[in-house]
Write a protein that holds these residues in place. Structure first.
Motif, PDB file in Angstrom:
ATOM      1  N   PHE A 319       5.746  11.671  -8.258  1.00 42.30           N
ATOM      2  CA  PHE A 319       6.360  10.625  -7.162  1.00 42.30           C
ATOM      3  C   PHE A 319       7.687  11.293  -6.653  1.00 42.30           C
ATOM      4  N   ALA A 320       8.274  11.364  -5.478  1.00 45.71           N
ATOM      5  CA  ALA A 320       9.261  11.851  -5.078  1.00 45.71           C
ATOM      6  C   ALA A 320      10.501  11.110  -5.615  1.00 45.71           C
ATOM      7  N   ASP A 321      10.447   9.835  -5.485  1.00 40.20           N
ATOM      8  CA  ASP A 321      11.744   9.128  -6.218  1.00 40.20           C
ATOM      9  C   ASP A 321      11.346   7.549  -6.883  1.00 40.20           C
ATOM     10  N   PRO A 322      12.202   6.988  -7.100  1.00 39.37           N
ATOM     11  CA  PRO A 322      11.673   5.630  -7.849  1.00 39.37           C
ATOM     12  C   PRO A 322      11.258   4.934  -6.768  1.00 39.37           C
ATOM     13  N   ALA A 323      11.772   4.998  -5.355  1.00 40.15           N
ATOM     14  CA  ALA A 323      11.069   4.003  -4.140  1.00 40.15           C
ATOM     15  C   ALA A 323       9.844   4.310  -3.838  1.00 40.15           C
ATOM     16  N   GLN A 324       9.321   5.694  -4.150  1.00 48.20           N
ATOM     17  CA  GLN A 324       7.987   6.048  -3.764  1.00 48.20           C
ATOM     18  C   GLN A 324       7.262   5.506  -5.050  1.00 48.20           C
ATOM     19  N   THR A 325       7.622   5.550  -6.225  1.00 47.99           N
ATOM     20  CA  THR A 325       7.030   5.004  -7.472  1.00 47.99           C
ATOM     21  C   THR A 325       6.790   3.544  -7.147  1.00 47.99           C
ATOM     22  N   ALA A 326       7.571   2.716  -6.746  1.00 53.75           N
ATOM     23  CA  ALA A 326       7.600   1.398  -6.645  1.00 53.75           C
ATOM     24  C   ALA A 326       6.506   1.050  -5.499  1.00 53.75           C
ATOM     25  N   VAL A 328       3.876   2.907  -4.371  1.00 53.28           N
ATOM     26  CA  VAL A 328       2.553   3.188  -4.768  1.00 53.28           C
ATOM     27  C   VAL A 328       2.157   2.058  -5.923  1.00 53.28           C
ATOM     28  N   LEU A 329       3.057   1.446  -6.612  1.00 48.71           N
ATOM     29  CA  LEU A 329       2.639   0.610  -7.596  1.00 48.71           C
ATOM     30  C   LEU A 329       2.233  -0.801  -6.823  1.00 48.71           C
ATOM     31  N   TYR A 330       3.130  -1.080  -5.640  1.00 43.72           N
ATOM     32  CA  TYR A 330       2.741  -2.016  -4.913  1.00 43.72           C
ATOM     33  C   TYR A 330       1.407  -2.138  -4.241  1.00 43.72           C
ATOM     34  N   TRP A 331       0.962  -0.905  -3.495  1.00 49.59           N
ATOM     35  CA  TRP A 331      -0.208  -0.478  -3.028  1.00 49.59           C
ATOM     36  C   TRP A 331      -1.315  -0.807  -3.935  1.00 49.59           C
ATOM     37  N   TYR A 332      -1.267  -0.208  -5.114  1.00 48.04           N
ATOM     38  CA  TYR A 332      -2.185  -0.251  -6.370  1.00 48.04           C
ATOM     39  C   TYR A 332      -2.295  -1.539  -6.839  1.00 48.04           C
ATOM     40  N   ILE A 333      -1.499  -2.341  -7.011  1.00 50.29           N
ATOM     41  CA  ILE A 333      -1.689  -3.795  -7.595  1.00 50.29           C
ATOM     42  C   ILE A 333      -2.385  -4.622  -6.387  1.00 50.29           C
ATOM     43  N   HIS A 334      -1.977  -4.550  -5.145  1.00 50.55           N
ATOM     44  CA  HIS A 334      -2.821  -5.198  -4.205  1.00 50.55           C
ATOM     45  C   HIS A 334      -4.005  -4.730  -4.015  1.00 50.55           C
ATOM     46  N   SER A 335      -4.263  -3.530  -4.005  1.00 51.81           N
ATOM     47  CA  SER A 335      -5.629  -2.846  -3.671  1.00 51.81           C
ATOM     48  C   SER A 335      -6.477  -3.549  -4.746  1.00 51.81           C
ATOM     49  N   ALA A 336      -6.187  -3.280  -5.862  1.00 52.82           N
ATOM     50  CA  ALA A 336      -7.130  -3.896  -7.298  1.00 52.82           C
ATOM     51  C   ALA A 336      -7.239  -5.300  -7.172  1.00 52.82           C
ATOM     52  N   LEU A 337      -6.032  -6.155  -6.789  1.00 50.90           N
ATOM     53  CA  LEU A 337      -6.355  -7.386  -6.716  1.00 50.90           C
ATOM     54  C   LEU A 337      -7.188  -8.098  -5.496  1.00 50.90           C
ATOM     55  N   TRP A 338      -7.467  -7.534  -4.544  1.00 48.59           N
ATOM     56  CA  TRP A 338      -8.147  -7.740  -3.462  1.00 48.59           C
ATOM     57  C   TRP A 338      -9.521  -6.959  -3.181  1.00 48.59           C
ATOM     58  N   GLY A 339      -9.684  -6.258  -4.216  1.00 51.68           N
ATOM     59  CA  GLY A 339     -10.858  -5.364  -4.216  1.00 51.68           C
ATOM     60  C   GLY A 339     -11.253  -4.531  -3.217  1.00 51.68           C
ATOM     61  N   ARG A 340     -10.372  -3.671  -3.055  1.00 52.19           N
ATOM     62  CA  ARG A 340     -10.188  -2.838  -1.581  1.00 52.19           C
ATOM     63  C   ARG A 340     -11.675  -1.972  -1.731  1.00 52.19           C
ATOM     64  N   TYR A 341     -11.979  -1.562  -2.856  1.00 54.47           N
ATOM     65  CA  TYR A 341     -13.218  -0.669  -2.872  1.00 54.47           C
ATOM     66  C   TYR A 341     -14.526  -1.142  -3.430  1.00 54.47           C
ATOM     67  N   SER A 520       7.490  -8.337  -4.441  1.00 52.24           N
ATOM     68  CA  SER A 520       8.410  -8.053  -3.246  1.00 52.24           C
ATOM     69  C   SER A 520       9.519  -7.100  -3.781  1.00 52.24           C
ATOM     70  N   ARG A 521       9.976  -6.903  -5.136  1.00 58.07           N
ATOM     71  CA  ARG A 521      10.850  -6.074  -5.507  1.00 58.07           C
ATOM     72  C   ARG A 521      10.353  -4.654  -5.305  1.00 58.07           C
ATOM     73  N   LEU A 522       9.027  -4.567  -5.757  1.00 56.33           N
ATOM     74  CA  LEU A 522       8.325  -3.115  -5.658  1.00 56.33           C
ATOM     75  C   LEU A 522       8.306  -2.656  -4.137  1.00 56.33           C
ATOM     76  N   ARG A 523       8.160  -3.693  -3.232  1.00 55.10           N
ATOM     77  CA  ARG A 523       7.928  -3.239  -1.821  1.00 55.10           C
ATOM     78  C   ARG A 523       9.558  -2.635  -1.480  1.00 55.10           C
ATOM     79  N   ALA A 527      11.699   0.121  -8.594  1.00 53.22           N
ATOM     80  CA  ALA A 527      10.580   0.333  -9.589  1.00 53.22           C
ATOM     81  C   ALA A 527      11.303  -0.331 -10.903  1.00 53.22           C
ATOM     82  N   PRO A 528      10.640  -1.244 -11.663  1.00 59.34           N
ATOM     83  CA  PRO A 528      11.042  -1.611 -12.670  1.00 59.34           C
ATOM     84  C   PRO A 528      11.064  -0.609 -14.106  1.00 59.34           C
ATOM     85  N   GLY A 529      12.330  -0.522 -14.533  1.00 60.91           N
ATOM     86  CA  GLY A 529      12.567   0.416 -15.501  1.00 60.91           C
ATOM     87  C   GLY A 529      12.206   1.707 -15.347  1.00 60.91           C
TER      88      GLY A 529
END
Length: 666
Positions: A319-326, A328-341, A520-523, A527-529
Motif C-alpha cells: 500500500f502506498a502509505d498509512p492512509a491507503q492502508t487505513a 483498505v481496512l475500512y473497506w475490508y471490514i465493511h464488505s465483510a460485515l455486510w456480506g458484500r459477496y 471513523s479513524r480508519l476512514r 491506520a492503528p499501529g
C-alpha cells in the motif's frame, strides 16, 4: 475386459495413472466396505473409462520415473481402483491424494461373511476376523495356520479357507474398460466426457476445469498452489484451491472469474500465482498486525481478497502509505460485515476489481456506500448475532484487540500478559450459560455474541460459574477500568440475571459506539499501529465448561461420531445467511455448507432451536435441515448402511451352538 490384477500391476509399472484434473480420493469407509462386499458376492461394480494418450507428463498425477510413451489415464473409476489398490497392496498408489485411513484396517469375518474396519475391543481376540490386506500381501497360508490352531475355528477351517480363497479371487475379476483414444482428443473434450459420465458423482467445478487446463501445460501448477495453501495453514489460516485460483485470475487479468484464465499463458500464470501469494501474505500480515485477526475463525471477508490483491498489484505489492492502508481496512471490514459477496459474488467481484483498477481505494468505498444505500454506520442490532460463527463475532474480537481490552484478573491488556505466561485467551460468557438456561432464557439470548468476552484462561476458570452481579464489583475495585475496556455497562443493576436482556442491549450499544469510532479513524486515514504491532494470540474457542454448557450445541462426541461415520468436520455455532439478502436464517449448532461429504450432496445444518429458524427459506436454498442430534445421526447411519450394502445374513451351523463368541476369547 481387463483383470483387476493386471490393472493394479500397470499402476505399479506407471503405465496406468491419473489425470491431473481429477480431484483426490474422497470415498469413506462404508463405500469401501460396499465395494468389497459387492466384489465378494459377484455383484456388478461398474466399468472403467480410461483415456489412452501420448501427451507429456503435464496431464499426469503421480508419474513414475520411467513412464511409457503411451499412457492410460483413469477417468471414471478412480475411487474404486484406488480403494482396491490400497487394500490389496497395503499402501496408496503413487497418484494418491486423500485420507488412506478410508481403506486401511479392513477385516473380513469368515463366519458371517461381512466386512468391517478394525475395532480392537470387538476383533482382537476373535480369529474369525481376517485382515484383508494381509490376505492379499501374505497369502492364505498364515491364515490357514491361525484358523487351524484355534480350537473354536478348527472344525470349520475348510469352509473358512474356501471363503478366503473366494475373496482372493477378486483379483481375477474382469473389469469392462472403455477407452477414449485418438490424437484428436484434447483435454477440454476429455473433461466434458468426464463430466458427462460422472454426472452421478462429483462433477468438476469451474475452478477444477480452469486448473486442469493450466496443468495441461504446467504440470506443477496444483502442487505449487498447494504449497502456498499449506504454508498459510501452518500460520492458522485455511483456504481452498478455488480461492487462490480466483485471486490469481484477478491479479493476472483484472477479472475474478475462472474463465479469464484461458486468456493467459503459462509464464504469465506462474508470475501471477507467485505475485498473488506475496500479496495474500502481505495482507494477512496487515490484518494480523493492524486488526488482530490472527486465526482462522475470525478471518472474515475472505472473498474480498481478490479485490485487495488486485489493488496491491496496481501499487507494486504494498500500500502506498498509512492512509491507503487505513482505507483498505475500512473497506475490508465493511464488505465483510455486510456480506458484500454473499449473493452474486462473481459479478460483484469483477465490478470491484474494475473499480480498484480505475478508482482505487476511494472508489471501492464509494461503491460500497452506494450499495448500502449510503449507510455504513453500525448500530447495536448489528451485534445481535448468536454464537462464535455470527458475523459480529470477528468484529468483537477485533475491537478486543485494537482497543487493548484488559483481563479481569490481573488487569493487564490481553496482548501483554506477564512474561512466561502463555498468550492464550479463553472465550468467556459474562453471564454463565447454565444460569441463563436455569433462568428460562433460550435460543439466541443464551448464545448471544454480546455476552462473550475474552479473558486469560486463569481468570475465566475462576469466574466461570459466577454471575456478573457477584464478580464485577470486585473486578472494578481491584482493576479500575478493566470492565469498561471490555464494554461492560456501568449500571450495576444490569449485572443481575433478571436484567440480562437489558444488559445485552446496553452492551451492544457500547460495542457499536466503539466500532464506529474505530472505523471513523480508519476512514480518516489513521491506520492503528504498524504492521506486526499486534502479536498473535492463541484463542480457545471452546468455552469454559460449566453445567449445561452443551445444551444448545453438539457435544464433541457427536461431532467425532459423525466424522468417524464419514462426514467432514462441520462449522459449529455459526450463522446461516440468505445469499440474496444477507439476512440470518438460522443459528446452526453445526453446518456442512458443502454437504456431509464435501462436494457430494446438499448443504446440511443442525439447528436445535427451530422456532428461531427460517426452515422454509433454508429448504428453498437446498439445505437439509435437522432439528435434533438423533435425527442427523440416524440419517448418517442410514446413508452409511446404504453405501456399505445390507449385511450378509449369517448361515446357521451346528458348530455355532458349541462355539459362541464368548467361548472364543483367548
Amino acid at each position: 475386459m481387463t483383470k483387476l490384477a493386471a490393472i493394479l500391476d500397470q499402476i505399479d509399472s506407471g503405465s496406468v495413472l491419473l489425470p491431473e484434473f481429477q480431484r483426490g480420493y474422497v470415498w469413506h469407509r462404508d463405500q469401501v466396505r460396499g465395494l468389497m462386499r459387492s466384489l465378494y458376492l459377484g455383484y456388478p461394480v461398474g466399468s472403467l473409462l480410461t483415456w489412452e494418450t501420448r501427451a507429456d507428463g503435464a496431464l499426469v498425477r503421480g508419474a513414475a520415473a520411467a513412464i511409457p510413451a503411451l499412457r492410460v489415464l483413469i477417468l471414471d473409476g478412480q475411487q474404486r481402483i484406488t480403494s482396491l489398490y490400497g487394500i490389496t497392496r497395503g499402501r496408496p498408489p503413487a497418484f494418491f491424494q486423500g485420507d488412506e485411513k478410508a481403506f486401511s484396517g479392513l477385516r473380513f469375518h469368515v463366519e458371517d461373511e461381512i466386512f468391517e474396519f478394525y475395532a480392537p475391543a470387538k476383533m482382537r481376540d476373535d480369529p474369525r476376523w481376517i485382515d484383508v490386506t494381509s490376505l492379499y500381501t501374505a497369502g492364505l497360508e498364515p491364515h490357514i495356520g491361525t484358523l487351524n490352531a484355534h480350537p473354536a475355528t478348527r472344525s470349520r477351517v475348510v469352509s473358512y479357507v474356501e471363503r478366503l480363497a473366494r475373496l482372493r479371487q477378486v483379483l481375477e475379476r474382469d473389469f469392462h474398460e472403455e477407452k477414449i483414444t485418438g490424437e484428436d482428443k484434447g483435454i477440454d473434450e476429455v473433461i466434458d466426457i468426464f463430466n458427462l459420465v460422472n454426472s452421478g458423482g462429483t462433477k468438476l467445478s469451474k475452478g477444477d476445469i480452469a486448473l486442469a487446463r493450466k496443468c495441461a501445460h504446467w504440470p506443477e501448477a496444483r502442487a505449487a498452489m498447494r504449497a502456498h495453501l499449506d504454508r498459510w495453514e501452518k500460520e492458522g489460516f485455511s483456504f481452498t484451491l478455488d480461492w487462490l485460483l480466483r485471486i490469481t485470475s484477478a491479479v493476472a487479468t483484472g477479472r475474478a472469474g475462472f474463465g479469464s484464465l484461458d486468456t493467459i499463458g503459462v509464464a504469465d500464470f506462474q508470475q501471477a500465482l507467485e505475485a498473488s501469494a506475496r500479496y495474500v501474505s502481505h495482507f494477512l500480515d496487515v490484518v494480523v498486525g493492524h486488526l488482530g485477526l490472527d486465526h482462522n475463525r475470525v478471518l472474515t471477508g475472505r472473498y474480498a481478497f481478490p479485490v485487495i490483491c488486485r489493488l496491491l498489484h496496481q501499487t507494486g505489492g504494498h500500500f502506498a502509505d498509512p492512509a491507503q492502508t487505513a482505507g483498505v481496512l475500512y473497506w475490508y471490514i465493511h464488505s465483510a460485515l455486510w456480506g458484500r459477496y454473499a449473493g452474486s459474488g462473481e459479478t460483484l467481484l469483477n465490478n470491484d476489481c474494475d473499480t480498484a483498477s480505475r478508482s482505487g481505494t476511494g472508489g471501492l468505498i464509494d461503491s460500497l456506500e452506494r450499495w448500502r444505500g449510503g449507510n455504513l454506520v453500525i448500530d447495536g442490532q448489528d451485534f445481535a448475532g448468536s454464537g462464535q460463527g455470527s458475523r459480529c463475532y470477528p468484529l468483537l474480537y477485533l475491537l478486543t484487540r485494537v482497543h487493548g481490552a484488559r483481563d479481569f484478573g490481573n488487569g493487564l491488556p490481553l496482548h501483554a500478559q506477564r512474561p512466561g505466561q502463555p498468550a492464550t485467551l479463553q472465550v468467556h460468557r459474562i453471564f454463565p450459560k447454565a444460569m441463563l438456561l436455569a433462568a428460562g432464557y433460550q435460543g439466541g439470548q443464551v448464545n448471544a455474541a454480546a455476552n462473550f468476552c475474552f479473558l486469560t484462561r486463569e481468570t475465566s476458570l475462576v469466574i466461570a460459574k459466577r454471575e456478573p452481579d457477584e464478580y464485577c464489583g470486585a473486578v472494578e475495585a481491584r482493576q479500575p477500568g478493566a470492565l469498561a475496556s471490555q464494554w461492560i455497562p456501568k449500571d450495576r443493576a444490569l449485572w443481575r440475571i433478571d436484567r440480562y436482556p437489558d444488559f445485552l442491549a446496553a452492551r451492544r450499544e457500547l460495542l457499536a459506539a466503539a466500532a464506529n469510532s474505530f472505523l471513523s479513524r480508519l476512514r480518516s486515514g489513521d491506520a492503528p499501529g504498524s504492521c506486526g504491532s499486534l502479536a498473535r494470540l492463541t484463542v480457545v474457542t471452546q468455552e469454559t465448561a460449566d453445567p449445561g454448557s452443551g445444551a444448545n450445541q453438539p457435544p464433541p462426541a457427536l461431532v467425532a461420531e459423525l466424522v468417524e461415520l464419514g462426514c467432514a468436520d462441520p462449522a459449529v455455532d455459526c450463522e446461516v445467511s440468505d445469499p440474496a439478502t444477507g439476512e440470518v436464517l438460522a443459528i446452526a449448532e453445526a453446518c456442512w455448507p458443502e454437504g456431509l461429504r464435501p462436494g457430494r450432496g446438499n448443504p446440511v445444518v443442525l439447528v436445535l432451536d427451530p422456532a428461531e429458524t427460517d426452515l422454509d427459506r433454508l429448504k428453498e436454498l437446498g439445505y437439509e435441515t435437522f432439528t435434533s442430534a438423533d435425527s442427523l445421526r440416524n440419517h448418517v447411519r442410514r446413508r452409511k448402511q446404504g453405501a456399505a450394502g445390507p449385511p450378509a445374513k449369517p448361515r446357521p451351523h451346528a458348530a455355532d451352538a458349541e462355539t459362541p463368541l464368548a467361548a472364543m476369547r483367548m
